[in-house]
Design an enzyme around this catalytic site. Structure first.
Site: not given
Length: 358
Positions: A160-162, A165
């Site tokens: 996922g994006c969260y 990062a």
């Protein structure tokens, strides 16, 4: 070079159309099929006029037999739980799957069921799946590449994006002994496109514009994924306090993490650890000391930028930030990066374009 046929399932979503855009300009992939259950029968360029002249494919139903006849690899840009119905059938038919949903990211089916409130119908695949964050799991992707070279269809769970990062921000401190303890605090801010193409009260322009809002506090579904990744990096069980925020951006994501500094660690030590970690990474940059990343610097790209500082006061804290494009390194571009790895292609193929200047 023989082209590798690719299908994008869920092509009308924001992540799906971004995968289409990247595949269309890829030197080795050929977009041969696009699917959408609701829009089947519509040309993709009628749904997204920006595709005019680049893609004349008609959207079709996502049926396993048809996908297997048309594609060697399938990118599943579908909502969580939807992949469960399709992935096993594709693998059985010899199609390698890059799954952008959360359905195969967690190692433990019971944890998935707890956070996603649905039974996991193919838990036997979890042990065969590789979590596709290349900078932290390149060996796993290489193992998949060997299996595929021997004729096996393989499955990559695209992060996922969260979690992407957050992991890139925290990993160097954890892996190189800069941080101690078992707690990571993460505050992350995402653009509205991270919620998908469907609009709701929170993502409606009138609500999201000129406002920043925390949501999913103490219960966001990405929490166990982040804990799983950081525990593997640290070599010990980690707990995560994760708070996501929605900002009035179309795309972009910034995650800032806080970790307890190990005794005796200096700011120079921490900076050197991050520079060592990402020195040879083509898509991740550790910024010079004193600089912090901005989402505008990675907008529309597959790249990530990481900055770090040490708050050397009474409670010595490592503070690290990572900026990515939530649809790029946080979704579609990372899926293509993983596909490159398992298909035996250069990892950066089709992904080296810089961010737009304005």
């Amino acid at each position: 070079m023989e082209r590798i046929r690719a299908c994008v399932v869920g092509a009308t979503g924001y992540a799906g159309i971004e995968v289409c855009r990247l595949v269309l300009s890829h030197p080795a992939l050929e977009l041969t099929m696009v699917t959408d259950r609701k829009e089947a029968g519509t040309r993709l360029d009628a749904f997204y006029p920006s595709m005019a002249g680049a893609c004349d494919l008609v959207l079709v139903q996502p049926e396993a037999d048809a996908i297997a006849a048309a594609a060697d690899v399938a990118f599943l840009a579908v909502p969580h739980t939807a992949s469960l119905a399709l992935t096993p059938a594709l693998l059985e038919r010899g199609v390698t799957v890059l799954d952008l949903s959360a359905d195969y990211r967690l190692h433990d089916a019971s944890v998935y069921e707890q956070w996603y409130a649905t039974p996991h119908t193919s838990p036997e695949l979890l042990s065969q799946t590789v979590y596709g964050l290349p900078e932290l799991n390149r060996a796993g992707l290489a193992a998949l590449a060997e299996r595929r070279a021997q004729g096996e269809a393989v499955l990559v769970a695209v992060p996922g994006c969260y979690p992407t990062a957050t992991a890139l921000a925290a990993a160097p401190a954890l892996s190189q002994g800069m941080a101690t303890g078992d707690l990571v605090i993460a505050d992350a801010i995402s653009g509205v496109s991270g919620a998908g193409r469907g609009c709701n009260a929170r993502t409606h322009f009138c609500h999201a514009n000129e406002s920043v809002e925390a949501y999913g506090v103490a219960k966001h579904r990405h929490t166990p994924e982040i804990e799983q990744t950081l525990s593997e990096v640290a070599g010990r069980e980690m707990s995560v306090v994760f708070t996501p925020h929605l900002a009035p951006l179309t795309r972009g994501l910034l995650s800032t993490v806080y970790l307890e500094a190990a005794p005796g660690v200096t700011a120079a030590d921490v900076q050197a650890a991050y520079e060592r970690s990402y020195a040879n990474e083509p898509l991740v940059t550790a910024l010079p000391a004193g600089q912090m990343p901005a989402t505008s610097s990675v907008f529309g790209t597959a790249r990530a930028q990481v900055g770090v500082a040490l708050d050397d006061r009474r409670r010595r804290t490592i503070i690290a930030s990572c900026a990515i494009d939530n649809l790029g390194k946080g979704a579609a571009a990372q899926a293509v990066q993983c596909a490159n790895a398992v298909l035996g292609l250069p990892e950066t193929a089709g992904l080296l374009a810089p961010a737009p200047l304005v």
